[in-house]
Scaffold this motif. Sequence first.
Motif, PDB file in Angstrom:
ATOM      1  N   ARG A 332       0.824  -1.202   0.000  1.00  0.00           N
ATOM      2  CA  ARG A 332       0.000   0.000   0.000  1.00  0.00           C
ATOM      3  C   ARG A 332       0.868   1.268   0.000  1.00  0.00           C
ATOM      4  N   VAL A 333       1.948   1.251   0.774  1.00  0.00           N
ATOM      5  CA  VAL A 333       2.837   2.410   0.815  1.00  0.00           C
ATOM      6  C   VAL A 333       3.414   2.700  -0.563  1.00  0.00           C
ATOM      7  N   LEU A 334       3.891   1.669  -1.244  1.00  0.00           N
ATOM      8  CA  LEU A 334       4.485   1.875  -2.562  1.00  0.00           C
ATOM      9  C   LEU A 334       3.462   2.406  -3.562  1.00  0.00           C
ATOM     10  N   GLU A 335       2.262   1.863  -3.540  1.00  0.00           N
ATOM     11  CA  GLU A 335       1.240   2.324  -4.479  1.00  0.00           C
ATOM     12  C   GLU A 335       0.822   3.767  -4.180  1.00  0.00           C
ATOM     13  N   LEU A 336       0.628   4.082  -2.917  1.00  0.00           N
ATOM     14  CA  LEU A 336       0.237   5.442  -2.553  1.00  0.00           C
ATOM     15  C   LEU A 336       1.340   6.435  -2.900  1.00  0.00           C
ATOM     16  N   GLU A 337       2.577   6.046  -2.642  1.00  0.00           N
ATOM     17  CA  GLU A 337       3.681   6.956  -2.930  1.00  0.00           C
ATOM     18  C   GLU A 337       3.845   7.165  -4.432  1.00  0.00           C
ATOM     19  N   LEU A 338       3.676   6.115  -5.216  1.00  0.00           N
ATOM     20  CA  LEU A 338       3.757   6.266  -6.673  1.00  0.00           C
ATOM     21  C   LEU A 338       2.658   7.204  -7.169  1.00  0.00           C
ATOM     22  N   ASP A 339       1.454   7.025  -6.661  1.00  0.00           N
ATOM     23  CA  ASP A 339       0.366   7.901  -7.072  1.00  0.00           C
ATOM     24  C   ASP A 339       0.611   9.336  -6.627  1.00  0.00           C
ATOM     25  N   PHE A 340       1.224   9.483  -5.455  1.00  0.00           N
ATOM     26  CA  PHE A 340       1.581  10.810  -4.944  1.00  0.00           C
ATOM     27  C   PHE A 340       2.529  11.521  -5.900  1.00  0.00           C
ATOM     28  N   TYR A 341       3.590  10.820  -6.333  1.00  0.00           N
ATOM     29  CA  TYR A 341       4.522  11.422  -7.290  1.00  0.00           C
ATOM     30  C   TYR A 341       3.826  11.714  -8.614  1.00  0.00           C
ATOM     31  N   GLY A 342       2.916  10.828  -9.013  1.00  0.00           N
ATOM     32  CA  GLY A 342       2.176  11.073 -10.242  1.00  0.00           C
ATOM     33  C   GLY A 342       1.362  12.354 -10.163  1.00  0.00           C
ATOM     34  N   ARG A 343       0.716  12.570  -9.020  1.00  0.00           N
ATOM     35  CA  ARG A 343      -0.070  13.793  -8.843  1.00  0.00           C
ATOM     36  C   ARG A 343       0.828  15.029  -8.903  1.00  0.00           C
ATOM     37  N   VAL A 344       2.004  14.938  -8.306  1.00  0.00           N
ATOM     38  CA  VAL A 344       2.903  16.096  -8.252  1.00  0.00           C
ATOM     39  C   VAL A 344       3.584  16.335  -9.595  1.00  0.00           C
ATOM     40  N   PHE A 345       4.036  15.258 -10.240  1.00  0.00           N
ATOM     41  CA  PHE A 345       4.837  15.380 -11.461  1.00  0.00           C
ATOM     42  C   PHE A 345       4.012  15.337 -12.740  1.00  0.00           C
ATOM     43  N   GLY A 346       2.716  15.054 -12.624  1.00  0.00           N
ATOM     44  CA  GLY A 346       1.866  15.127 -13.789  1.00  0.00           C
ATOM     45  C   GLY A 346       1.778  13.868 -14.621  1.00  0.00           C
ATOM     46  N   PHE A 347       1.786  12.686 -13.984  1.00  0.00           N
ATOM     47  CA  PHE A 347       1.538  11.447 -14.718  1.00  0.00           C
ATOM     48  C   PHE A 347       0.540  10.607 -13.927  1.00  0.00           C
ATOM     49  N   SER A 348      -0.090   9.672 -14.607  1.00  0.00           N
ATOM     50  CA  SER A 348      -1.070   8.796 -13.974  1.00  0.00           C
ATOM     51  C   SER A 348      -0.569   7.362 -14.036  1.00  0.00           C
ATOM     52  N   ALA A 349      -0.320   6.777 -12.870  1.00  0.00           N
ATOM     53  CA  ALA A 349       0.167   5.398 -12.812  1.00  0.00           C
ATOM     54  C   ALA A 349      -1.000   4.424 -12.937  1.00  0.00           C
ATOM     55  N   PRO A 350      -0.950   3.500 -13.880  1.00  0.00           N
ATOM     56  CA  PRO A 350      -2.061   2.549 -14.064  1.00  0.00           C
ATOM     57  C   PRO A 350      -2.001   1.415 -13.048  1.00  0.00           C
ATOM     58  N   GLY A 351      -3.133   0.779 -12.855  1.00  0.00           N
ATOM     59  CA  GLY A 351      -3.187  -0.467 -12.095  1.00  0.00           C
ATOM     60  C   GLY A 351      -3.080  -0.340 -10.593  1.00  0.00           C
ATOM     61  N   LEU A 352      -3.271   0.848 -10.030  1.00  0.00           N
ATOM     62  CA  LEU A 352      -3.178   1.014  -8.585  1.00  0.00           C
ATOM     63  C   LEU A 352      -4.510   0.683  -7.929  1.00  0.00           C
ATOM     64  N   SER A 353      -4.456   0.057  -6.767  1.00  0.00           N
ATOM     65  CA  SER A 353      -5.674  -0.339  -6.072  1.00  0.00           C
ATOM     66  C   SER A 353      -6.268   0.786  -5.240  1.00  0.00           C
ATOM     67  N   GLU A 354      -5.488   1.851  -5.034  1.00  0.00           N
ATOM     68  CA  GLU A 354      -5.945   2.968  -4.211  1.00  0.00           C
ATOM     69  C   GLU A 354      -5.301   4.252  -4.707  1.00  0.00           C
ATOM     70  N   ARG A 355      -6.050   5.340  -4.651  1.00  0.00           N
ATOM     71  CA  ARG A 355      -5.514   6.638  -5.043  1.00  0.00           C
ATOM     72  C   ARG A 355      -5.231   7.471  -3.800  1.00  0.00           C
ATOM     73  N   VAL A 356      -4.136   8.199  -3.836  1.00  0.00           N
ATOM     74  CA  VAL A 356      -3.700   8.974  -2.689  1.00  0.00           C
ATOM     75  C   VAL A 356      -4.621  10.172  -2.463  1.00  0.00           C
ATOM     76  N   LYS A 357      -4.783  10.532  -1.199  1.00  0.00           N
ATOM     77  CA  LYS A 357      -5.545  11.713  -0.822  1.00  0.00           C
ATOM     78  C   LYS A 357      -4.579  12.760  -0.271  1.00  0.00           C
ATOM     79  N   ILE A 358      -4.500  13.896  -0.945  1.00  0.00           N
ATOM     80  CA  ILE A 358      -3.579  14.966  -0.559  1.00  0.00           C
ATOM     81  C   ILE A 358      -4.395  16.181  -0.142  1.00  0.00           C
ATOM     82  N   ALA A 359      -4.220  16.608   1.089  1.00  0.00           N
ATOM     83  CA  ALA A 359      -4.921  17.801   1.556  1.00  0.00           C
ATOM     84  C   ALA A 359      -4.258  19.049   0.986  1.00  0.00           C
ATOM     85  N   ASN A 360      -5.054  20.070   0.752  1.00  0.00           N
ATOM     86  CA  ASN A 360      -4.570  21.387   0.300  1.00  0.00           C
ATOM     87  C   ASN A 360      -3.937  21.346  -1.078  1.00  0.00           C
ATOM     88  N   MET A 361      -4.404  20.401  -1.917  1.00  0.00           N
ATOM     89  CA  MET A 361      -3.839  20.313  -3.265  1.00  0.00           C
ATOM     90  C   MET A 361      -4.944  19.969  -4.260  1.00  0.00           C
TER      91      MET A 361
END
Length: 361
Positions: A332-361
């Motif tokens: 879960r940590v790896l998937e959330l962190e990958l999605d986190f970087y995707g949100r920040v850097f502007g890419f969408s990682a496929p196949g993740l079971s959960e999407r990260v929740k970022i406050a104030n963004m």
Amino acid sequence: MPFSRVAASLRRSSRDGVKRTALITEGAYTTLDIGQVAESPQPVGAGLAYIATPPTAPPAIMLKLGFDQPALLVRAAAPSVLPSETVSIGEAITFPTSHGPGHAFWYAPKNRDFEGPEDALPPLVVLSHGGPTSMTTNHFNLQIQWWTSRGIGVVDVNYGGSTGYGRAYRRLLNGQWGIVDVDDCRAAAEYLVARGLVDGARLAIRGGSAGGFTTLAALTSSDAFRAGASLYGVADLMLLASDTHKFESRYLDGLIGPLPETGALYAERSPIHHLDQLACPVIFFQGEEDKTVPPNQAETMVAAMSARALPVAYYLFAGEGHGFRKAETLRRVLELELDFYGRVFGFSAPGLSERVKIANM
């Protein structure tokens, strides 16, 4: 093995920065051709038992019945789950720092089945190891392969103060924790950017425990990084000094200084007191039962960031302590962190079971 002969794990930074085994006999040593190992081998009769840590496969328990005998596989930690064409092997690099050469392992993005766009350089994740006076090697690490197989470069930094490069290098962190380690992590990233290997606008830094402190200190003292991930990391050194377990209760005396004489220095080095210099999103992962770096470290930082409307994500894991152990937590940590970087850097990682929740963004 006679007491006049000792097998030891040695590291020669002038070669490639990895651990090898040497047989020490009456003050002279001879390197044994058994590859990279974890710590010192154990004598077994006229031979050795050891944990092999190759760069291309999981660790394995090995046995040599004699020094002139072939090594026998006793048990592998796990099967190889990646094709060899996808495994990124850590390249030992040196780079310029304020104190002389710094050391790290560079892992280029690699995947047998995919190629990155020709007109774009990959993002970079800088790893700051824990300890902080430990070391990292280029042994096979599935967590590193998680990033490289998804098009993200990784540099695993043995910053000044790390073990394995001589006494003078190890002593660089004495009284300088939060300075030398931070400078070296930034210098490693800048070196790879200058070589045209990674995108300087998409740099992230991550670390756990002491490496989490280095991560947070880097984010609150430099604008080099665009995102950060702290895993059970230290945000307030005074809080750590008062809350940590007895075994490490005096560790900070050498890394920062003795208390109460150097109390002002503890406050000066603590990331929690420099949020005015933080300008990028940070994600925190914390074990609910952590006794070494209790949850109040992460929660104090998250609360302060939230009060300033800074982008922040926080995940607390029940049943986890200092260093995550459960497979579901690690995944879960790896998937959330990958999605986190995707949100920040502007890419969408496929196949993740959960999407990260970022406050104030």
